[in-house]
Structures are given as C-alpha cells and as structure tokens.
Design a protein around this motif. Sequence first.
Motif, PDB file in Angstrom:
ATOM      1  N   ALA A   1       0.825  -1.209   0.000  1.00 22.30           N
ATOM      2  CA  ALA A   1       0.000   0.000   0.000  1.00 22.30           C
ATOM      3  C   ALA A   1       0.860   1.261   0.000  1.00 22.30           C
ATOM      4  CB  ALA A   1      -0.919  -0.012   1.216  1.00 22.30           C
ATOM      5  N   LEU A   2       2.048   1.186   0.562  1.00 18.64           N
ATOM      6  CA  LEU A   2       2.941   2.343   0.571  1.00 18.64           C
ATOM      7  C   LEU A   2       3.519   2.618  -0.821  1.00 18.64           C
ATOM      8  CD1 LEU A   2       4.901   1.674   3.875  1.00 18.64           C
ATOM      9  CD2 LEU A   2       3.227   3.475   3.476  1.00 18.64           C
ATOM     10  N   GLY A   3       3.554   1.602  -1.673  1.00 20.40           N
ATOM     11  CA  GLY A   3       4.041   1.773  -3.030  1.00 20.40           C
ATOM     12  C   GLY A   3       5.554   1.861  -3.141  1.00 20.40           C
ATOM     13  N   VAL A   4       6.289   1.315  -2.171  1.00 20.70           N
ATOM     14  CA  VAL A   4       7.745   1.336  -2.240  1.00 20.70           C
ATOM     15  C   VAL A   4       8.255  -0.080  -2.511  1.00 20.70           C
ATOM     16  CG1 VAL A   4       8.014   3.332  -0.752  1.00 20.70           C
ATOM     17  CG2 VAL A   4       7.960   1.084   0.265  1.00 20.70           C
ATOM     18  N   THR A   5       9.363  -0.163  -3.242  1.00 18.17           N
ATOM     19  CA  THR A   5       9.946  -1.478  -3.530  1.00 18.17           C
ATOM     20  C   THR A   5      11.324  -1.622  -2.911  1.00 18.17           C
ATOM     21  OG1 THR A   5      10.817  -0.645  -5.626  1.00 18.17           O
ATOM     22  CG2 THR A   5       8.668  -1.756  -5.675  1.00 18.17           C
TER      23      THR A   5
END
Length: 161
Positions: free
Chosen positions: A44-48
Amino acid sequence: MTSSTEDRPCLAIAAGRGRALRSVPVQATPGQITEVRAEAQVVALGVTAWPAYGSAEWLRLDPTDPRCYASVLEAAEQYRRADVDPDLSDADWYTAVFGDARRLAAQLAAATNRLRRMREIRDARAQPRPPHQLTATPGWPPIAVPGHPGRYLVHGQENPA
C-alpha cells in the motif's frame, strides 16, 4: 545505501506482490497474520526498496517518507521472527543486533562493582587509627611535640625549649 531484495528478509521480496488483507484463515497463527499484514502495508505504501532501519540513510529520510515506515515494518518483522524462530536463540539475536555492546557493558559493570563506594571510604576514615610515632630524622630541623609547647624532638634526643 539501499540493499538489493536478494539479501533482505521476506518483506522486501514481497514488495510488489502483496495483497489487501480482507479475511483471515481460521488456522492462521498471529505471526502469520502479522506477516501478511506487514506485506500488505508495504504494498500500500508503493515502495519497492528502502534503507535498513537505524542506518544513516534511514535517519536522513523525511519522517513522512513511506520508505521510513517500510523500514520500521521490516525491523518489527525481523524482531517478531527472531522471537518465534526456535533456531535463533535470544543470545544469537542480541549478538547479531548489538554486537559486543553487551560484553562491554558487563565489563564496565564489573569494574564499577570493584570500586570502593563513598560510604565504604567514609566508614574507613571514621575508624580510629593508632597515633603516629614522631621520630626525628638526621639533618632535619627539630620537630615540635604536639600538645607540649616548648618541647622538640631532635635526632637522638628530646630537647626542652
């Protein structure tokens, strides 16, 4: 300095493939639920990719940066896994995290315990001591005898003044 996903725990590997947590299987353990929830939050944070928790790069992140929260989630999961992993004892986990800090602290505590406390020193000073015997030394001036005005000790004899 961001690590590649190959050498990071499961959260980093799961980044990008997580799913929203809608229902929980009945047989799932609290640890499994926590892991799935952490993965869903990272997605959900959209970080990889994110820096390791507590690293200098992590400290430089803005507190509102999603990578900061992802690092915290990862650290929490590492701690939880270490707590439930029977192959990793507490001593191993603490050694891996804190290194020699525990050994150094134990050495400092032992050294501190060996020091005399102020109370011990004060009590030792309060004990009466035997009186000091005055002796005159050759080549030195006469010594005034305390409590006897006009009396002196001279090397080899006592002279009244």
